[in-house]
Design an enzyme around this catalytic site. Structure first.
Site, short mmCIF file in Angstrom:
data_model
loop_
_atom_site.label_atom_id
_atom_site.label_comp_id
_atom_site.label_asym_id
_atom_site.label_seq_id
_atom_site.Cartn_x
_atom_site.Cartn_y
_atom_site.Cartn_z
N HIS A 2 -15.95 0.94 8.89
CA HIS A 2 -14.87 0.01 8.54
C HIS A 2 -15.26 -1.38 9.03
O HIS A 2 -15.23 -1.66 10.23
CB HIS A 2 -13.57 0.47 9.21
CG HIS A 2 -12.35 -0.17 8.66
ND1 HIS A 2 -11.08 0.23 9.02
CD2 HIS A 2 -12.17 -1.18 7.77
CE1 HIS A 2 -10.19 -0.51 8.38
NE2 HIS A 2 -10.83 -1.38 7.62
N ASP A 58 -9.82 1.55 2.77
CA ASP A 58 -9.73 0.10 2.61
C ASP A 58 -10.94 -0.42 1.85
O ASP A 58 -12.02 0.18 1.89
CB ASP A 58 -9.67 -0.58 3.98
CG ASP A 58 -8.24 -0.85 4.45
OD1 ASP A 58 -7.31 -0.68 3.65
OD2 ASP A 58 -8.07 -1.21 5.63
N LYS A 93 0.82 -1.21 0.00
CA LYS A 93 0.00 0.00 0.00
C LYS A 93 0.86 1.27 0.00
O LYS A 93 0.38 2.34 -0.36
CB LYS A 93 -0.93 0.02 1.21
CG LYS A 93 -2.01 -1.05 1.18
CD LYS A 93 -2.88 -0.98 2.42
CE LYS A 93 -3.93 -2.07 2.43
NZ LYS A 93 -4.77 -2.04 3.66
N ASP A 150 -12.83 -2.81 2.60
CA ASP A 150 -13.93 -3.23 3.47
C ASP A 150 -14.55 -2.04 4.20
O ASP A 150 -15.10 -2.18 5.29
CB ASP A 150 -13.47 -4.29 4.46
CG ASP A 150 -12.30 -3.86 5.33
OD1 ASP A 150 -11.79 -2.73 5.12
OD2 ASP A 150 -11.89 -4.64 6.22
#
Length: 328
Positions: free
Chosen positions: A248, A122, A106, A124
């Site tokens: 998240h 992210d 990343k 998710d």
């Protein structure tokens, strides 16, 4: 092991019109492997459209992502950026969960210097309110949300074992006599506001080669911009779900596309509600990129003109290849 040279993006075939923007700002996420995490990225892309985000979603993608998954993301309006892996040094190989080895890659997002500022999310994560205003935060800082030590990824740390959390440090005092100084603040890297910069990238790369993972200077922003689900049962006094902008889904068993409700805490009504909200967005066909552009074109002649101009495109790539190349 030194990271390999970054590839220029590969063109992916799709019959989707491209709506360009000025190239200065973008959201960005990360994808690796051939599992089902592409579903999270599709959900994120549709969520950003639902809240009328003004900027595109770039997907930093490792070479092992299958062509079929790439095509799905292109069809959802994502900008594909293929990157090469960044490998952790040998002294950190066993530091945390196995997938953290992949997460070193990343760092490549700091190489995307064609953008002045980016918001990393992210795969998710889901957005439930427009957060474009975070692009207007003062420059020169990394913005992030404080992490919750009660989340499972911290389970091997002293913080987790004694119940100490920086979200509510008054609940369990840090035992300085036995454990030394209070730990520095840590942020959750699932959501970041940052400025791509090659010097910063090289500094980060050098840092992870010689030190164990730690925090670095950042400006905190409220947890409403990155609600770690463990906060719901560990620090409920800190949470007002009506004020949450970003969720998240990082708790064990909480990934909406894998959700069964059987894991610990996953039978909570607030968790079920948040999972349902994710699915409502994912299954909303009006938020599919092509449909969304067609509908917006009817209302906005400028969008229609741009879509018409780009209708001959057979693929979607980033606005410009990164100028970044790592050292051999």
């Amino acid at each position: 092991m030194a990271p390999t040279e970054m590839n220029i993006e590969r063109k992916v075939e799709a019959d989707v019109a491209v709506i360009p923007n000025d190239g200065k700002r973008a959201y960005v996420t990360f994808l690796a492997g051939n599992q089902d995490y592409w579903m999270g990225v599709v959900g994120l892309a549709k969520g950003l459209r639902k809240v009328k985000a003004a900027y595109p979603l770039v997907v930093a993608m490792l070479p092992d992502v299958p062509k079929e998954h790439r095509q799905i993301l292109v069809a959802q309006g994502c900008i594909i950026r293929e990157i090469e892996p960044v490998y952790p040094p040998e002294n950190q190989a066993g530091y945390a969960m196995a997938y953290y080895v992949i997460n070193y890659s990343k760092l490549r997002i700091w190489e995307f210097v064609e953008y002045e500022k980016m918001i990393y999310l992210d795969g998710d994560i889901q957005v439930f309110s427009n957060i474009d205003h975070l692009f207007d935060t003062p420059s020169g800082y990394l913005y992030a949300v404080k992490d919750c030590f009660c989340e499972g990824s911290w389970s091997k740390t002293p913080q987790y074992k004694i119940g100490y959390c920086q979200q509510s440090p008054e609940k369990v005092r840090w035992p300085m006599n036995s454990l030394g100084h209070v730990p520095p603040l840590y942020f959750n890297a699932g959501m970041l506001v940052f400025e791509p910069n090659l010097l910063t990238y090289e500094d980060l790369l050098q840092t992870v080669q010689v030190t164990t993972p730690t925090s670095f200077a950042e400006q905190p922003i409220p947890s409403t911009y990155n609600l770690v689900l463990a906060m719901l049962w560990r620090h409920p006094e800190c949470i007002d779900l009506d004020q949450i902008n970003v969720v998240h889904y990082c708790a064990k068993g909480s990934k909406p596309w894998r959700f069964t409700g059987e894991e610990e805490h996953m039978d909570r009504e607030d968790i079920k509600m948040l999972v349902k909200k994710w699915w409502d967005i994912y299954e909303d066909t009006s938020l599919d990129y092509k449909t969304f552009v067609e509908n917006e074109s009817k209302l906005n002649p400028i969008v229609a003109a741009l879509a018409s101009k780009e209708s001959g495109c057979d693929g979607l790539t980033s606005l410009a290849p990164s100028a970044a190349k790592s050292n051999p």
